[in-house]
Motif scaffolding. Structure first.
Motif, PDB file in Angstrom:
ATOM      1  N   ARG A   1       0.826  -1.424   0.125  1.00  0.00           N
ATOM      2  CA  ARG A   1       0.001   0.082   0.030  1.00  0.00           C
ATOM      3  C   ARG A   1       0.962   1.084   0.092  1.00  0.00           C
ATOM      4  O   ARG A   1       1.952   1.214   0.672  1.00  0.00           O
ATOM      5  CB  ARG A   1      -0.686   0.049   1.377  1.00  0.00           C
ATOM      6  CG  ARG A   1      -1.909  -1.061   1.240  1.00  0.00           C
ATOM      7  CD  ARG A   1      -3.271  -1.122   1.905  1.00  0.00           C
ATOM      8  NE  ARG A   1      -3.823  -0.141   2.203  1.00  0.00           N
ATOM      9  CZ  ARG A   1      -4.941   0.274   1.313  1.00  0.00           C
ATOM     10  NH1 ARG A   1      -5.168  -0.387   0.152  1.00  0.00           N
ATOM     11  NH2 ARG A   1      -5.624   1.508   1.433  1.00  0.00           N
ATOM     12  N   VAL A   2       0.548   2.257  -0.808  1.00  0.00           N
ATOM     13  CA  VAL A   2       1.436   3.326  -1.086  1.00  0.00           C
ATOM     14  C   VAL A   2       0.534   4.493  -0.940  1.00  0.00           C
ATOM     15  O   VAL A   2      -0.668   4.533  -1.387  1.00  0.00           O
ATOM     16  CB  VAL A   2       2.133   3.501  -2.094  1.00  0.00           C
ATOM     17  CG1 VAL A   2       3.126   2.204  -2.278  1.00  0.00           C
ATOM     18  CG2 VAL A   2       1.463   3.262  -3.363  1.00  0.00           C
ATOM     19  N   GLY A   3       1.097   5.749  -0.687  1.00  0.00           N
ATOM     20  CA  GLY A   3       0.417   7.293  -0.638  1.00  0.00           C
ATOM     21  C   GLY A   3       1.084   7.585  -2.076  1.00  0.00           C
ATOM     22  O   GLY A   3       2.084   7.492  -2.329  1.00  0.00           O
ATOM     23  N   LEU A   4       0.301   8.061  -3.140  1.00  0.00           N
ATOM     24  CA  LEU A   4       0.491   8.445  -4.249  1.00  0.00           C
ATOM     25  C   LEU A   4       0.325   9.811  -4.471  1.00  0.00           C
ATOM     26  O   LEU A   4      -0.939  10.382  -4.310  1.00  0.00           O
ATOM     27  CB  LEU A   4      -0.303   7.789  -5.320  1.00  0.00           C
ATOM     28  CG  LEU A   4       0.247   7.516  -6.875  1.00  0.00           C
ATOM     29  CD1 LEU A   4       1.500   6.591  -6.698  1.00  0.00           C
ATOM     30  CD2 LEU A   4      -0.885   6.649  -7.534  1.00  0.00           C
ATOM     31  N   VAL A   5       1.215  10.710  -4.745  1.00  0.00           N
ATOM     32  CA  VAL A   5       1.084  12.027  -4.933  1.00  0.00           C
ATOM     33  C   VAL A   5       1.524  12.523  -6.333  1.00  0.00           C
ATOM     34  O   VAL A   5       2.647  11.871  -7.039  1.00  0.00           O
ATOM     35  CB  VAL A   5       1.942  12.897  -3.846  1.00  0.00           C
ATOM     36  CG1 VAL A   5       1.842  14.405  -4.549  1.00  0.00           C
ATOM     37  CG2 VAL A   5       1.577  12.714  -2.573  1.00  0.00           C
ATOM     38  N   GLY A   6       0.726  13.062  -7.261  1.00  0.00           N
ATOM     39  CA  GLY A   6       1.078  13.392  -8.556  1.00  0.00           C
ATOM     40  C   GLY A   6       0.651  14.854  -8.999  1.00  0.00           C
ATOM     41  O   GLY A   6      -0.060  15.327  -8.584  1.00  0.00           O
ATOM     42  N   SER A   7       1.572  15.256  -9.920  1.00  0.00           N
ATOM     43  CA  SER A   7       1.593  16.548 -10.433  1.00  0.00           C
ATOM     44  C   SER A   7       0.982  16.567 -11.770  1.00  0.00           C
ATOM     45  O   SER A   7       1.754  15.772 -12.724  1.00  0.00           O
ATOM     46  CB  SER A   7       2.848  17.433 -10.221  1.00  0.00           C
ATOM     47  OG  SER A   7       2.664  18.644 -11.027  1.00  0.00           O
ATOM     48  N   SER A   8       0.140  17.219 -12.281  1.00  0.00           N
ATOM     49  CA  SER A   8      -0.564  17.019 -13.599  1.00  0.00           C
ATOM     50  C   SER A   8      -0.672  15.860 -14.345  1.00  0.00           C
ATOM     51  O   SER A   8      -1.368  15.033 -13.753  1.00  0.00           O
ATOM     52  CB  SER A   8       0.333  18.117 -14.687  1.00  0.00           C
ATOM     53  OG  SER A   8      -0.338  18.237 -15.798  1.00  0.00           O
TER      54      SER A   8
END
Length: 105
Positions: free
Chosen positions: A76-83
């Motif tokens: 399980r991961v936290g996912l942070v994305g830009s655009s």
């Protein structure tokens, strides 16, 4: 194909996904602070930064992310994305074990 990636810190894993006009270096200002609290991972999509644009057949960036997370043994991961990196379809991609999703444009 193996995408370039790097890790820093320990704790809950957080994956940083860059925009289509950048590479993983766009996360430099957040890299150290996040690494003090989380196991933070950033990668370069194919054709960006340190990952060449090479494919033996059809591929997807989401598939590459899923393959990387599996290779790292992450459940399980936290996912942070830009655009581009924050597209909502990451959350519906089988094989990407998302516990939380953050997106910025």
């Amino acid at each position: 194909m193996t995408v370039w990636y790097e890790e820093r810190g320990s704790g809950e894993p957080v994956v940083l996904l860059h925009s289509s006009v950048a590479d993983s270096g766009m996360w430099d200002p957040q890299w150290e602070p996040l690494g003090e609290r989380f196991r933070v991972i950033r990668l370069d999509f194919r054709g960006h930064g340190r990952t060449p644009c090479v494919a033996d057949g059809p591929y997807s960036d989401a598939g590459d992310v899923a393959d990387l997370l599996a290779a790292l043994g992450l459940r399980r991961v936290g996912l942070v994305g830009s655009s581009y990196g924050g597209r909502s379809r990451w959350s519906s991609r089988p094989g990407i074990p998302i516990s939380s999703l953050g997106s910025c444009c």
